[in-house]
Design a protein around this motif. Sequence first.
Motif, mmCIF file in Angstrom:
data_model
loop_
_atom_site.group_PDB
_atom_site.id
_atom_site.type_symbol
_atom_site.label_atom_id
_atom_site.label_comp_id
_atom_site.label_asym_id
_atom_site.label_seq_id
_atom_site.Cartn_x
_atom_site.Cartn_y
_atom_site.Cartn_z
ATOM 1 N N GLY A 65 0.825 -1.192 0.000
ATOM 2 C CA GLY A 65 0.000 0.000 0.000
ATOM 3 C C GLY A 65 0.866 1.252 0.000
ATOM 4 N N VAL A 66 0.306 2.338 -0.481
ATOM 5 C CA VAL A 66 1.038 3.611 -0.578
ATOM 6 C C VAL A 66 0.240 4.706 0.129
ATOM 7 C CG1 VAL A 66 1.871 5.399 -2.136
ATOM 8 C CG2 VAL A 66 2.186 2.994 -2.726
ATOM 9 N N PHE A 67 0.954 5.544 0.874
ATOM 10 C CA PHE A 67 0.317 6.656 1.565
ATOM 11 C C PHE A 67 0.923 7.954 1.032
ATOM 12 C CE2 PHE A 67 0.070 9.778 5.021
ATOM 13 C CZ PHE A 67 -1.279 9.704 5.337
ATOM 14 N N GLU A 68 0.070 8.841 0.525
ATOM 15 C CA GLU A 68 0.554 10.119 0.004
ATOM 16 C C GLU A 68 0.572 11.151 1.127
ATOM 17 O OE1 GLU A 68 -0.303 13.364 -3.582
ATOM 18 O OE2 GLU A 68 -1.879 11.967 -2.945
ATOM 19 N N ILE A 69 1.708 11.832 1.270
ATOM 20 C CA ILE A 69 1.792 12.934 2.237
ATOM 21 C C ILE A 69 1.888 14.251 1.478
ATOM 22 C CG2 ILE A 69 2.782 11.586 4.116
ATOM 23 C CD1 ILE A 69 5.537 12.677 3.320
ATOM 24 N N THR A 70 1.223 15.268 2.005
ATOM 25 C CA THR A 70 1.181 16.606 1.399
ATOM 26 C C THR A 70 1.275 17.624 2.540
ATOM 27 O OG1 THR A 70 -1.223 16.785 1.568
ATOM 28 C CG2 THR A 70 -0.331 15.743 -0.436
#
Length: 332
Positions: free
Chosen positions: A74-79
Amino acid sequence: VIFQDVTTGTPVVLDTLTTNGSHGYDISFTTKPLDMIKEFEKKGYVLVSNGYGEGGHKFDSTNPQSFLITFKHGVFEITPENPGKPDQPINPDDPAPNPPTYPADSDKLTTTITQTIKYVYSNGLTAAPDSVQTIMFTAKAYIDKVTGEYVLVDDQGNIIGKADGPTWNADNGTFGEVISPTIPNYTADKTSIPTMTVNRDGNNITITVTYTRTAQKAEFVFQDITDNKEISSNTVEGEFDKEINFNPQTVIDQLISQGYELVNNPFVVGTKFKDDEVNPNANKFIITLKHGIEEVTREETVDRVIHYVYQDGSTAKPSITQPATFVGTGTR
């Protein structure tokens, strides 16, 4: 049941479940495959395919059965709006003793460079409000929920490689030109601040524009140091940094003709007006003179005359004259 990680395109076996039974009976496992799926999802995996389905399979002695369940990381996008939480677990429900955590810099997704222009008079007081420009740089990144590493992803969110860190929207930014305000009767040492390109790793910038009063006066004082008094003075008007249009030598010559001697003249022809707000005496020139003196000699002669006569007043013998000369010296 085979559980595979297909993130990289090369399948990696994560775990297997095996069981035995008689032909025609229901297939069952001590640990249910669906429970295994949930455990992998707690660790950050995403289910890709479930060849086992919901179950309901039966043993078949004529056809040994194998079920494939595949996952990807799984991938988690941080902004900037949704940053990481350094050192906190990425998967809060992961029961592992050392689950992957957010990278240390995962919350540092903005940086700001500010240019401040200060407008002051030469005495340090504020001449106009500061001009402030700000450039904000932003970054985002993708984190592998299984490993906690930065990764690159394709348009479908599939991991395609590792990344060195967050990706910034720009490496450099540019501050626009700023024209210095016009203040009547004052001159700015910088008429404008040109465009300036800065790197996002740079420091904040402070620039000072100094205003000097345009109209200036120069004062010439002719001082008698013998009597400790002012003989005369002259005032000349002009503009800052322009040549002072006056030559005190004319006055000096007149005073010399009256018996004065020049002691000191600090003025140099060609001198320009300085800023008298910083130093009120910047344009004041004191020219000192003293009384001139000279050595003088005075000579005076006195005659002594002796007359020789008879009692009746007639000349008995020619008179004798004896001169006496007196010489004196002094200072005047």
